[in-house]
Enzyme design. Structure first.
Site, PDB file in Angstrom:
ATOM      1  N   GLU A   1      30.740  85.533 -29.296  1.00  0.00           N
ATOM      2  CA  GLU A   1      29.812  85.624 -28.174  1.00  0.00           C
ATOM      3  C   GLU A   1      30.078  86.840 -27.293  1.00  0.00           C
ATOM      4  O   GLU A   1      31.213  87.252 -27.151  1.00  0.00           O
ATOM      5  CB  GLU A   1      29.970  84.388 -27.282  1.00  0.00           C
ATOM      6  CG  GLU A   1      29.622  83.116 -27.978  1.00  0.00           C
ATOM      7  CD  GLU A   1      29.912  81.901 -27.117  1.00  0.00           C
ATOM      8  OE1 GLU A   1      30.053  82.044 -25.887  1.00  0.00           O
ATOM      9  OE2 GLU A   1      29.996  80.820 -27.685  1.00  0.00           O
TER      10      GLU A   1
ATOM     11  N   CYS B   1      32.336  81.121 -21.486  1.00  0.00           N
ATOM     12  CA  CYS B   1      33.074  81.349 -22.713  1.00  0.00           C
ATOM     13  C   CYS B   1      33.035  80.188 -23.719  1.00  0.00           C
ATOM     14  O   CYS B   1      33.386  79.073 -23.397  1.00  0.00           O
ATOM     15  CB  CYS B   1      34.516  81.593 -22.276  1.00  0.00           C
ATOM     16  SG  CYS B   1      35.595  82.063 -23.546  1.00  0.00           S
TER      17      CYS B   1
HETATM   18  N1  SAH Z   1      42.300  84.730 -23.101  1.00  0.00           N
HETATM   19  C1  SAH Z   1      42.047  85.480 -21.917  1.00  0.00           C
HETATM   20  C2  SAH Z   1      40.615  85.935 -21.757  1.00  0.00           C
HETATM   21  C3  SAH Z   1      39.501  85.044 -22.181  1.00  0.00           C
HETATM   22  S1  SAH Z   1      39.087  83.713 -21.138  1.00  0.00           S
HETATM   23  C4  SAH Z   1      42.513  84.710 -20.705  1.00  0.00           C
HETATM   24  O1  SAH Z   1      42.989  83.592 -20.854  1.00  0.00           O
HETATM   25  O2  SAH Z   1      42.490  85.249 -19.599  1.00  0.00           O
HETATM   26  C5  SAH Z   1      38.437  84.449 -19.679  1.00  0.00           C
HETATM   27  C6  SAH Z   1      38.690  83.625 -18.434  1.00  0.00           C
HETATM   28  O3  SAH Z   1      37.911  82.423 -18.461  1.00  0.00           O
HETATM   29  C7  SAH Z   1      40.138  83.193 -18.253  1.00  0.00           C
HETATM   30  O4  SAH Z   1      40.519  83.335 -16.906  1.00  0.00           O
HETATM   31  C8  SAH Z   1      40.074  81.725 -18.627  1.00  0.00           C
HETATM   32  O5  SAH Z   1      41.168  80.998 -18.109  1.00  0.00           O
HETATM   33  C9  SAH Z   1      38.745  81.348 -18.060  1.00  0.00           C
HETATM   34  N2  SAH Z   1      38.168  80.099 -18.543  1.00  0.00           N
HETATM   35  C10 SAH Z   1      38.199  79.565 -19.772  1.00  0.00           C
HETATM   36  N3  SAH Z   1      37.557  78.390 -19.799  1.00  0.00           N
HETATM   37  C11 SAH Z   1      37.097  78.184 -18.559  1.00  0.00           C
HETATM   38  C12 SAH Z   1      36.365  77.137 -17.932  1.00  0.00           C
HETATM   39  N4  SAH Z   1      35.996  76.056 -18.615  1.00  0.00           N
HETATM   40  N5  SAH Z   1      36.069  77.261 -16.626  1.00  0.00           N
HETATM   41  C13 SAH Z   1      36.453  78.345 -15.919  1.00  0.00           C
HETATM   42  N6  SAH Z   1      37.158  79.358 -16.442  1.00  0.00           N
HETATM   43  C14 SAH Z   1      37.488  79.275 -17.737  1.00  0.00           C
END
Ligand code: SAH
Length: 346
Positions: free
Chosen positions: A92, A332
């Site tokens: 995505e 995401c």
């Molecule tokens: N793996 C990396 C980048 C991808 S996720 C990381 O962990 O930073 C991008 C961001 O979205 C990260 O801050 C992650 O913690 C957050 N994220 C993932 N799922 C989420 C959700 N359900 N609600 C809010 N933020 C979320």
């Protein structure tokens, strides 16, 4: 069988070396690099190359871009793509329109191995790393589709960028190149769950990008329960690593905080976070959690404001992101699940 050149993952210098390997002058590589990022879809389009060389390139090289599998456009203009890769993997990307231009949220892996409990991408684990070319392809196809220039890149899509560091560095170098997408390093934000060993390697590169770190809790026990990575790199190690990173690069860090109702949204959490990072220069980005997984709920506006106020009262920059694309499940990992679900229902 000789393996094919994955030319979208190659730097200009590597394309020059390839041209020589294929019996041509090195400058042909420069010409190919120029064509790739100005929209050529086939070697036939590269009209300043000798015809015989174009034929050889078609035999010896991969020229594959992600294919738009489905696309959703939000009322606020946010566009979410599910791209299909050559081997059928679905990834995505999201393109957001801000007053300062277009920003793309890029995926760096098909799936993810980090196992964060609140994250939709974590559910199926990691299928594989993406190549630099597949990351560049997300920008290329989105720009073509929207007839726009994308000026900012956030590595916050599917996957953990630092678990695929080599290809991510290659991606940024090519996107940054003046004949690539000419996107300044300052316009990249790399988000990590906190792989400290890799943060050190990144610091050595001294790139003026923004490093964004997903914190989500200032307490080890609670953070480990949500983010398995914390068992390997607990908060005190993370805090020290970020201090070292800052010393080396001089860059302000961005801390991401997904606010979860009755879990990590108390003033005590805000206070502990400020204590933990008291020596660091940072900015906090608070995002109401996206209800992608069981057991993680979004709080109300008041709890968000109360949390943000704790920081601003202490003189620390804290913002909340506009929730773009809420009507198209732009968070995401969510679109991929819908695609898969539809395939199952078919
Ligand atoms: N793996 C990396 C980048 C991808 S996720 C990381 O962990 O930073 C991008 C961001 O979205 C990260 O801050 C992650 O913690 C957050 N994220 C993932 N799922 C989420 C959700 N359900 N609600 C809010 N933020 C979320």
């Amino acid at each position: 069988m000789t393996t094919k050149f994955d030319i979208y993952s190659m730097t200009k210098e590597e394309l020059c070396a390839m041209a020589e390997e294929l019996g041509e002058k090195a400058f042909r590589g420069k010409q190919i690099f120029g064509w790739l990022y100005s929209g050529a879809d086939s070697f036939e389009d590269m009209t300043n190359l000798p015809k015989s060389f174009r034929q050889k390139l078609a035999e010896r090289c991969l020229l594959y871009k992600p294919v738009i599998h489905c696309k959703q456009v939000s009322r606020d203009g946010t566009v979410k793509y599910a791209f299909r890769l050559a081997d059928g993997e679905i990834i995505e990307s999201v393109v957001m329109s801000y007053h300062h231009g277009y920003t793309i949220c890029v995926s760096t892996q098909a799936g993810c191995n980090m196992g964060c409990r609140f994250c939709a991408t974590a559910v199926g684990g990691k299928a594989r790393d993406l190549t630099a070319g597949e990351m560049l392809g997300q920008i290329m196809v989105a720009q073509q589709d929207l007839s726009c220039r994308i000026g900012n890149v956030v590595l916050m899509g599917m996957g953990e960028p630092l678990d695929n560091l080599e290809q991510v560095l290659r991606f940024m170098a090519i996107a940054n190149h003046e004949e690539g997408f000419c996107i300044g390093y300052r316009h990249f934000t790399l988000s990590t769950c906190g792989l400290c060993d890799k943060i050190k390697l990144l610091a050595d590169k001294n790139l003026p990008i923004t490093l964004s770190v997903s914190v989500h809790s200032p307490f080890n026990e609670e953070r480990s329960a949500m983010m398995p990575v914390n068992k390997k790199f607990p908060l005190e190690i993370l805090a020290q690593t970020l201090l070292d990173y800052q010393k080396q690069t001089g860059r302000r860090i961005s801390l991401e905080y997904a606010l979860i109702k009755d879990k990590n949204d108390s003033p005590a959490h805000a206070k502990a976070l400020m204590e933990l990072f008291s020596d660091l220069s940072y900015h906090v980005n608070v995002i109401p959690v996206n209800e992608a997984r069981e057991g993680f709920h979004k709080g109300d506006k008041e709890s968000l404001k109360r949390f943000l106020d704790c920081f601003t009262r202490a003189g620390i920059a804290a913002t909340t992101r506009r929730e773009l694309g809420a009507d198209i499940s732009a968070a995401c990992g969510q679109l991929k699940h819908q695609v898969k679900q539809k395939e199952i229902e078919k």
